[in-house]
Design an enzyme around this catalytic site. Structure first.
Site, PDB file in Angstrom:
ATOM      1  CG  ASP A   1     -56.055   5.966  -2.242  1.00  0.00           C
ATOM      2  OD1 ASP A   1     -56.404   4.896  -1.720  1.00  0.00           O
ATOM      3  OD2 ASP A   1     -56.397   6.319  -3.383  1.00  0.00           O
TER       4      ASP A   1
ATOM      5  CD  GLU B   1     -41.225  22.690   6.695  1.00  0.00           C
ATOM      6  OE1 GLU B   1     -42.118  23.397   7.218  1.00  0.00           O
ATOM      7  OE2 GLU B   1     -40.912  22.775   5.491  1.00  0.00           O
TER       8      GLU B   1
END
Length: 525
Positions: A206, A248
């Site tokens: 956001d 990851e």
């Protein structure tokens, strides 16, 4: 806890159809009038049948709801009105079993004034370093520290009883974090890991360009460059660190980045930063062939240098619904009211919204569909005494706010409250049941049936680039792979280009087999 997403990336996000869920208004599972995770879980078969690849959830975290959940008090807890963390984990897993990934919303610019950090800061502890506290100007400190204005109207500063002021680019209940402090950066990286370990496939960021502030907090009217809080260079170190975390887990980011400069915009999409960003030029473009083509060309050109896919969106929880916007005369986009001019012709707006759906779903890149767009919902008029959006109050009543696009969805025409659940937290307009999903599912000519067919047929356009075809004035025509998309935005019917099969149309052809105005068609070459 759900299983972590494996550290692989098959590129699903490059061409995904992603459905935006505003939980509070989606479906009410416990009958209290507020949408919840139980309601979403019950509607997962509907979303699977629609054919979407992922769900983007606007904030579902614990919040006082002063700004629809964008005032987060605890990122590791689900708001009790929506359910529990265990239920969120079940939802993520159940959706994944249906082939639907989950994207959650992160609000890094600010937190709720009920967040433990801010409450500790108010108590006078060292936590004030995590925010922007400053003495005021004027003889007695009675003036704000600078001239910054809130996105919701009025000064971006609130004074405390002890005389200090704190910064909030949005509502006073949303104090801005100090991203120069390492604890703020570490906390957000930990939050990302928390949700990735629960199987979340992506994060929407956001107000992604607002985090960093000039430490001197100068007046905006000083005119110095760079801007004191928009698109500052130090932001990119934040997103590089985030990208390392996401990689990851094989997770992805989409940023809310409102920037007029295409080169600055593209910097957020470099291979070691955000994967994608929302394309607001397309959303804010009026129903005009030349301007839409320019928006499409510019968007593709902006993304090409960094190899990022474009995103296409017609509406979201902050913008007047597509049917209403496209049914209005073009007087230019008004960012204050998130709409074009008036009055509204809903029949016209619906025809154009149907055509726009086929246009957006045929373009290369990812597409976001805001809940209810697949039902052709118009903007709702909210009685003044029922408006909850802080934009309305902060503007002194001049801004209608965003509640009109957040009215709870109609699911079943013959049930109370159109099948939403209990009495909705925002009132549904008279006749709302006419848009109900169960009624539209049985109608092959409905907006819902059009979206289902379009999402199913979208792979016909393949993965390749867009090639524009010669077309009359007011007509957009392009090809990708073996499929063609033609959109007639003119007033008169046009002949279809040579093709071997009619795949889908947003409205019927005329008796001569021509494409009428405000209508789109997909063809096989």
């Amino acid at each position: 806890m759900g299983q972590p997403t494996p550290a692989t990336d098959d590129g699903w996000w490059r061409s995904a159809v992603i459905y935006q869920v505003y939980v509070r208004s989606f479906a009410d599972g416990d009958g209290d009038g507020t949408g919840d995770l139980a309601g979403v879980r019950a509607r997962l078969p509907y979303l699977a049948e629609l054919g979407v690849d992922a769900l983007w959830f606007t904030p579902w975290y614990r919040s006082p709801m002063k700004d629809g959940g964008y005032d987060v008090a605890d990122y590791r807890a689900i708001d009790p009105a929506f359910g529990t963390l265990a239920e969120a984990e079940k939802l993520i897993a159940e959706a994944r079993e249906l082939g639907i990934r989950t994207i959650v919303d992160i609000v890094p610019n600010h937190v709720s004034d009920q967040h433990p950090w801010f409450r500790a800061a108010l108590a006078g502890g060292p936590g004030r370093e995590l925010f922007h506290f400053r003495p005021g100007r004027g003889e007695h400190g009675e003036l704000p520290p600078n001239d910054w204005q809130s996105e919701f109207g009025g000064p971006a500063w609130t004074r405390l009883p002890d005389g200090d002021w704190y910064l909030h680019l949005f509502a006073p209940e949303q104090p801005d974090l100090n991203w120069a402090h390492p604890a703020v950066r570490q906390e957000h990286e930990d939050i990302l890991r928390f949700w990735f370990e629960r199987g979340v496939a992506g994060v929407r960021v956001d107000s992604a360009a607002l985090l960093a502030k000039d430490p001197e907090l100068p007046d905006v009217t000083d005119g110095r460059a760079p801007h004191p809080y928009v698109d500052r260079d130090e932001l990119h170190d934040v997103y590089r660190a985030w990208r390392a975390v996401a990689d990851e887990y094989g997770a992805v980011f989409v940023g809310e980045v409102w920037l007029p400069d295409p080169e600055r915009f593209a910097r957020y999409l470099r291979p070691d930063e955000l994967h994608t960003a929302f394309n607001f030029s397309f959303l804010t473009c009026p129903w005009d062939a030349d301007r839409l083509r320019t928006s499409i060309d510019d968007t593709l050109a902006e993304h090409a240098p960094v190899g990022a896919p474009a995103t296409w969106v017609l509406c979201n929880h902050d913008v007047t619904r597509t049917v209403t916007r496209y049914g209005r005369a073009d007087t230019g986009f008004d960012f204050a009211t998130k709409a074009f001019g008036t009055p509204t012709d809903l029949a016209l707006g619906t025809r154009r919204a149907r055509a726009a759906a086929l246009l957006s779903l045929a373009l290369p890149g990812a597409v976001y569909v805001y809940q209810g767009e697949e039902l052709g919902l118009p903007e709702a008029d909210i009685p003044l005494d029922r408006i909850e959006d802080p934009m309305h109050a902060r503007s002194g009543g001049t801004d209608p706010g965003r509640d009109g696009c957040r009215v709870p969805l109609p699911w079943a025409a013959g049930e109370p409250h159109a099948g939403f659940g209990g009495e909705p937290w925002l009132p549904q307009p008279d006749g709302w049941a006419a848009y109900a999903a169960d009624r539209q599912a049985e109608d092959p000519g409905s907006v819902l049936s059009l979206y289902r067919a379009a999402i199913r047929l979208r792979p016909e356009f393949g993965d390749g680039p867009l090639t524009w075809l010669p077309a009359p004035d007011g007509v957009l025509a392009f090809t990708r792979a073996d499929a063609l998309c033609v959109v007639n935005l003119a007033d008169t019917p046009v002949d279809l280009p040579a093709h071997t099969e009619l795949l889908l149309h947003s409205g019927p052809l005329d008796t001569a087999g021509r494409l009428p105005g405000d209508t789109a068609v997909w063809l096989r070459a």
